[in-house]
Scaffold this motif. Structure first.
Motif, PDB file in Angstrom:
ATOM      1  N   LEU A 171       0.866  -1.183   0.000  1.00 15.19           N
ATOM      2  CA  LEU A 171       0.000   0.000   0.000  1.00 15.19           C
ATOM      3  C   LEU A 171       0.898   1.227   0.000  1.00 15.19           C
ATOM      4  O   LEU A 171       1.539   1.532   1.012  1.00 15.19           O
ATOM      5  CB  LEU A 171      -0.877  -0.001   1.257  1.00 15.19           C
ATOM      6  CG  LEU A 171      -1.762  -1.238   1.442  1.00 15.19           C
ATOM      7  CD1 LEU A 171      -2.366  -1.264   2.837  1.00 15.19           C
ATOM      8  CD2 LEU A 171      -2.847  -1.292   0.378  1.00 15.19           C
ATOM      9  N   GLY A 200       0.015   4.391  -1.621  1.00 18.80           N
ATOM     10  CA  GLY A 200      -0.685   5.508  -2.248  1.00 18.80           C
ATOM     11  C   GLY A 200      -0.806   6.723  -1.343  1.00 18.80           C
ATOM     12  O   GLY A 200      -1.355   7.741  -1.746  1.00 18.80           O
ATOM     13  N   THR A 223       2.092  13.042   4.504  1.00 17.45           N
ATOM     14  CA  THR A 223       2.154  14.467   4.870  1.00 17.45           C
ATOM     15  C   THR A 223       2.952  14.699   6.153  1.00 17.45           C
ATOM     16  O   THR A 223       3.647  15.701   6.269  1.00 17.45           O
ATOM     17  CB  THR A 223       0.734  15.054   5.057  1.00 17.45           C
ATOM     18  OG1 THR A 223      -0.051  14.114   5.788  1.00 17.45           O
ATOM     19  CG2 THR A 223       0.064  15.328   3.740  1.00 17.45           C
ATOM     20  N   ARG A 224       2.887  13.756   7.094  1.00 14.91           N
ATOM     21  CA  ARG A 224       3.610  13.967   8.353  1.00 14.91           C
ATOM     22  C   ARG A 224       5.123  13.920   8.134  1.00 14.91           C
ATOM     23  O   ARG A 224       5.876  14.643   8.745  1.00 14.91           O
ATOM     24  CB  ARG A 224       3.189  12.922   9.392  1.00 14.91           C
ATOM     25  CG  ARG A 224       1.836  13.183   9.986  1.00 14.91           C
ATOM     26  CD  ARG A 224       1.334  12.006  10.776  1.00 14.91           C
ATOM     27  NE  ARG A 224       0.938  10.896   9.926  1.00 14.91           N
ATOM     28  CZ  ARG A 224       0.594   9.700  10.353  1.00 14.91           C
ATOM     29  NH1 ARG A 224       0.603   9.442  11.644  1.00 14.91           N
ATOM     30  NH2 ARG A 224       0.232   8.758   9.513  1.00 14.91           N
ATOM     31  N   GLN A 272      -4.697   3.942  -7.220  1.00 13.53           N
ATOM     32  CA  GLN A 272      -5.968   4.023  -6.512  1.00 13.53           C
ATOM     33  C   GLN A 272      -6.684   5.307  -6.903  1.00 13.53           C
ATOM     34  O   GLN A 272      -6.112   6.206  -7.508  1.00 13.53           O
ATOM     35  CB  GLN A 272      -5.751   3.952  -5.000  1.00 13.53           C
ATOM     36  CG  GLN A 272      -5.157   5.197  -4.380  1.00 13.53           C
ATOM     37  CD  GLN A 272      -5.032   5.078  -2.876  1.00 13.53           C
ATOM     38  OE1 GLN A 272      -3.943   4.888  -2.349  1.00 13.53           O
ATOM     39  NE2 GLN A 272      -6.133   5.220  -2.162  1.00 13.53           N
ATOM     40  N   LYS A 330       6.751   7.482  10.120  1.00 10.87           N
ATOM     41  CA  LYS A 330       5.561   8.328   9.950  1.00 10.87           C
ATOM     42  C   LYS A 330       5.911   9.810   9.970  1.00 10.87           C
ATOM     43  O   LYS A 330       5.324  10.586   9.234  1.00 10.87           O
ATOM     44  CB  LYS A 330       4.557   8.076  11.089  1.00 10.87           C
ATOM     45  CG  LYS A 330       3.998   6.678  11.169  1.00 10.87           C
ATOM     46  CD  LYS A 330       2.930   6.439  10.129  1.00 10.87           C
ATOM     47  CE  LYS A 330       2.301   5.065  10.290  1.00 10.87           C
ATOM     48  NZ  LYS A 330       1.567   4.656   9.087  1.00 10.87           N
TER      49      LYS A 330
HETATM   50  P1  UTP Z   1      -0.864   6.439   6.716  1.00  9.09           P
HETATM   51  O1  UTP Z   1      -2.208   6.385   7.298  1.00  9.09           O
HETATM   52  O2  UTP Z   1       0.291   6.420   7.635  1.00  9.09           O
HETATM   53  O3  UTP Z   1      -0.790   7.687   5.750  1.00  9.09           O
HETATM   54  O4  UTP Z   1      -0.755   5.258   5.687  1.00  9.09           O
HETATM   55  P2  UTP Z   1       0.396   8.311   4.912  1.00  9.09           P
HETATM   56  O5  UTP Z   1      -0.229   8.900   3.712  1.00  9.09           O
HETATM   57  O6  UTP Z   1       1.518   7.346   4.649  1.00  9.09           O
HETATM   58  O7  UTP Z   1       0.956   9.437   5.846  1.00  9.09           O
HETATM   59  P3  UTP Z   1       0.265  10.793   6.392  1.00  9.09           P
HETATM   60  O8  UTP Z   1      -0.894  10.348   7.255  1.00  9.09           O
HETATM   61  O9  UTP Z   1      -0.160  11.612   5.212  1.00  9.09           O
HETATM   62  O10 UTP Z   1       1.378  11.420   7.159  1.00  9.09           O
HETATM   63  C1  UTP Z   1      -0.540   3.917   6.044  1.00  9.09           C
HETATM   64  C2  UTP Z   1      -0.247   3.169   4.756  1.00  9.09           C
HETATM   65  O11 UTP Z   1      -1.361   3.235   3.883  1.00  9.09           O
HETATM   66  C3  UTP Z   1      -0.952   3.752   2.622  1.00  9.09           C
HETATM   67  C4  UTP Z   1       0.299   4.548   2.892  1.00  9.09           C
HETATM   68  O12 UTP Z   1       1.063   4.699   1.708  1.00  9.09           O
HETATM   69  C5  UTP Z   1       0.956   3.710   3.963  1.00  9.09           C
HETATM   70  O13 UTP Z   1       1.628   2.611   3.400  1.00  9.09           O
HETATM   71  N1  UTP Z   1      -2.038   4.568   2.061  1.00  9.09           N
HETATM   72  C6  UTP Z   1      -2.597   5.567   2.801  1.00  9.09           C
HETATM   73  C7  UTP Z   1      -2.476   4.298   0.790  1.00  9.09           C
HETATM   74  O14 UTP Z   1      -1.959   3.384   0.109  1.00  9.09           O
HETATM   75  N2  UTP Z   1      -3.486   5.059   0.284  1.00  9.09           N
HETATM   76  C8  UTP Z   1      -4.064   6.057   0.980  1.00  9.09           C
HETATM   77  O15 UTP Z   1      -4.979   6.704   0.456  1.00  9.09           O
HETATM   78  C9  UTP Z   1      -3.612   6.314   2.272  1.00  9.09           C
END
Ligand code: UTP
Length: 502
Positions: free
Chosen positions: A106, A108, A112-113, A194, A405
């Motif tokens: 995953l 996608g 942002t953090r 996605q 993160k």
């Molecule tokens: P997080 O919830 O940690 O989000 O994703 P993020 O986008 O990596 O980081 P922030 O919250 O913006 O800082 C957990 C996992 O889910 C994937 C991310 O790539 C990560 O592997 N993910 C998250 C997706 O594949 N698609 C999404 O729409 C959101």
């Protein structure tokens, strides 16, 4: 203006999106039109209305009907006899060698953090080798294939499916091409995209990031199920004979790819869906807990239950609800088919209230200081409820979970440094267990520490290539009773030299 755009937006209840149309260049108009034409007006209206409503939604505390999962549904790599563990691993390797297993990343998210402008998988946490998360993961796939081949004398492939989004697809493709797919066969790495959805304000109106650009966000990691359908990924899995899929997040530097023990455990239990978990570090740790609420398997966030429930302990002193979800899942392909064909529309949409850069009424850019908009996300784990046989598998946090993160300045938790340290501590432990001795600057032996505080750097730096060892196995022949200065970088070339006694 393309004739259909105003009609589409009127039908969706969003005519304001075109308020700067007259000021846009031809190229900006083309891009905005292309973005809008991908959206179906009925769905867009429902999405925006639901987002505004969902913000008001009140979640009932879920304590009352909450139970831990029953013993027979749980396994553990820590609390299990070696014989069971061995047989699960064997079963896992068998399935891998039969080409029944794929991994699915995953990737996608917008990260942002962490705050970098490129996909998280391309991040280098500062290991001596300079490897990125993508490279580490690719090498782990190569290693698990190699181990399965050696064990069962059969050539095999673990295909790698990578879910990206509009933000991450192109740079990820370029990065893999630049690095020659890190030694994997290109046709066995399948990238797909996605869906993106507009972010809306608190009145349910689409937010314009620029005069001619909608603020779009990927639809959460649970967007996986739609993306599988839209990109015909399950058909691809069928063609390859895949039966089991190991799904994981891009940011866990310790992730075990196609972990044979986890896969073997799930297959032996006849599970269609499984989750790897780690014991919660402390009661209020902000991780979801895998449990059962009113008979339905699910992940409950710590904020959704009372303090008393969060702190409840069993007679042995362990937390009653301690199965911390680490976004590491097992699915059969048949289960994924049932989700995509039947259950996907029932998946809950979660509300994320965020600060979303936008333009004001005059078209000037605004960077909000407080949250101003809503992104709607589905979560990958929300499908547990549809499983006919759901299991969890507990693993050791220090061996399997250290997510990246946050940016470095966000304290000590889940940062590039904490991820790098977790991996270097793990490799240091493996080396010491294999009989290596590390020397300090004065060539005195460093005494291996009994305690492993993960907030400090290990006493010696040791990085072991995934191509040399996947779980610390097979290192004695290179390391036993030998002395090494820090940093020790155990590459394939380095171990070849050690094997020759150099
Ligand atoms: P997080 O919830 O940690 O989000 O994703 P993020 O986008 O990596 O980081 P922030 O919250 O913006 O800082 C957990 C996992 O889910 C994937 C991310 O790539 C990560 O592997 N993910 C998250 C997706 O594949 N698609 C999404 O729409 C959101």
């Amino acid at each position: 203006m393309p004739r259909l755009l105003p009609e589409l937006l009127a039908e969706a209840g969003q005519p304001e999106v075109l308020r700067f149309w007259e000021q846009l260049s031809a190229e900006e108009r083309r891009l905005l039109a292309a973005e809008l034409e991908r959206l179906e007006p009925g769905e867009l209206r429902a999405h925006c209305e639901e987002a505004a409503r969902a913000r008001q939604r009140h979640t009932e505390p879920r304590d009352r009907l909450m139970e831990p999962l029953p013993g027979e549904a749980t396994g553990s790599s820590i609390r299990t006899d070696t014989e069971s563990l061995r047989s699960w691993r064997e079963r896992g390797f068998h399935e891998i060698s039969e080409n029944h297993v794929a991994v699915l990343l995953l990737a996608g998210g917008q990260g942002t953090r962490l705050g970098v402008q490129y996909p998280k998988g391309m991040y280098d946490v500062g290991l001596p080798s300079g490897k990125t998360l993508y490279q580490i993961q690719a090498e782990r796939i190569r290693k698990v294939q190699q181990l399965a081949e050696e064990k069962l004398s059969k050539k095999c492939t673990v295909p790698w499916y990578i879910m990206t989004s509009e933000f991450t697809l192109e740079p990820t493709q370029k990065f893999f091409t630049l690095h020659n797919y890190f030694g994997l066969v290109k046709s066995n790495v399948v990238m797909f995209e996605q869906q993106m959805l507009p972010a809306v304000d608190f009145n349910g109106k689409i937010i314009l990031e620029q005069k001619g650009k909608i603020a779009m966000a990927p639809d959460g990691n649970g967007g996986l199920y739609r993306a599988l359908t839209n990109n015909k990924i399950l058909e691809d899995m069928d063609r390859r004979g895949i039966r089991f899929v190991h799904v994981y997040c891009v940011d866990n530097i310790l992730v075990k790819m196609a972990d044979p023990a986890f896969i073997g455990f799930c297959v032996e239990k006849g599970a269609d869906c499984g989750a790897k978990v780690v014991e919660k570090a402390y009661p209020t740790e902000p991780v979801g807990v895998v449990c059962c609420v009113d008979g339905i398997n699910q992940v409950v966030e710590y904020s959704e239950v009372s303090q008393a429930t969060v702190e409840r302990r069993n007679a042995d002193g362990r937390l009653t609800f301690n199965a911390g979800n680490i976004c590491n899942h097992f699915f059969t392909v048949d289960f994924l088919k049932s989700v995509t064909e039947e259950f996907e529309p029932q998946l809950k949409r979660h509300v994320a209230v965020k600060k979303i850069p936008h333009v004001d009424e005059k078209g000037n850019p605004v960077k909000p200081e407080t949250p101003n908009g809503i992104k709607m996300e589905k979560f990958v784990f929300d499908v547990f409820q549809f499983s006919k046989k759901f299991v969890v598998f507990e693993v050791l946090r220090e061996e399997e979970f250290s997510p990246l993160k946050n940016a470095e300045n966000a304290g000590n938790k889940d940062t590039p440094s904490s991820a790098r340290r977790a991996l270097l501590w793990q490799h240091y432990r493996w080396a010491v267990q294999a009989g290596a001795h590390f020397l300090d600057q004065k060539d005195n032996r460093i005494s291996p520490l009994k305690q492993f505080p993960d907030t400090e750097e290990p006493p010696a730096v040791c990085e072991i290539s995934p191509l040399v060892s996947s779980e610390g196995e097979g290192l004695e022949k290179y390391l036993k009773d030998r002395e090494f200065r820090s940093p020790l970088l155990l590459t394939e070339q380095a171990v070849a030299a050690l094997a020759q006694g150099q």
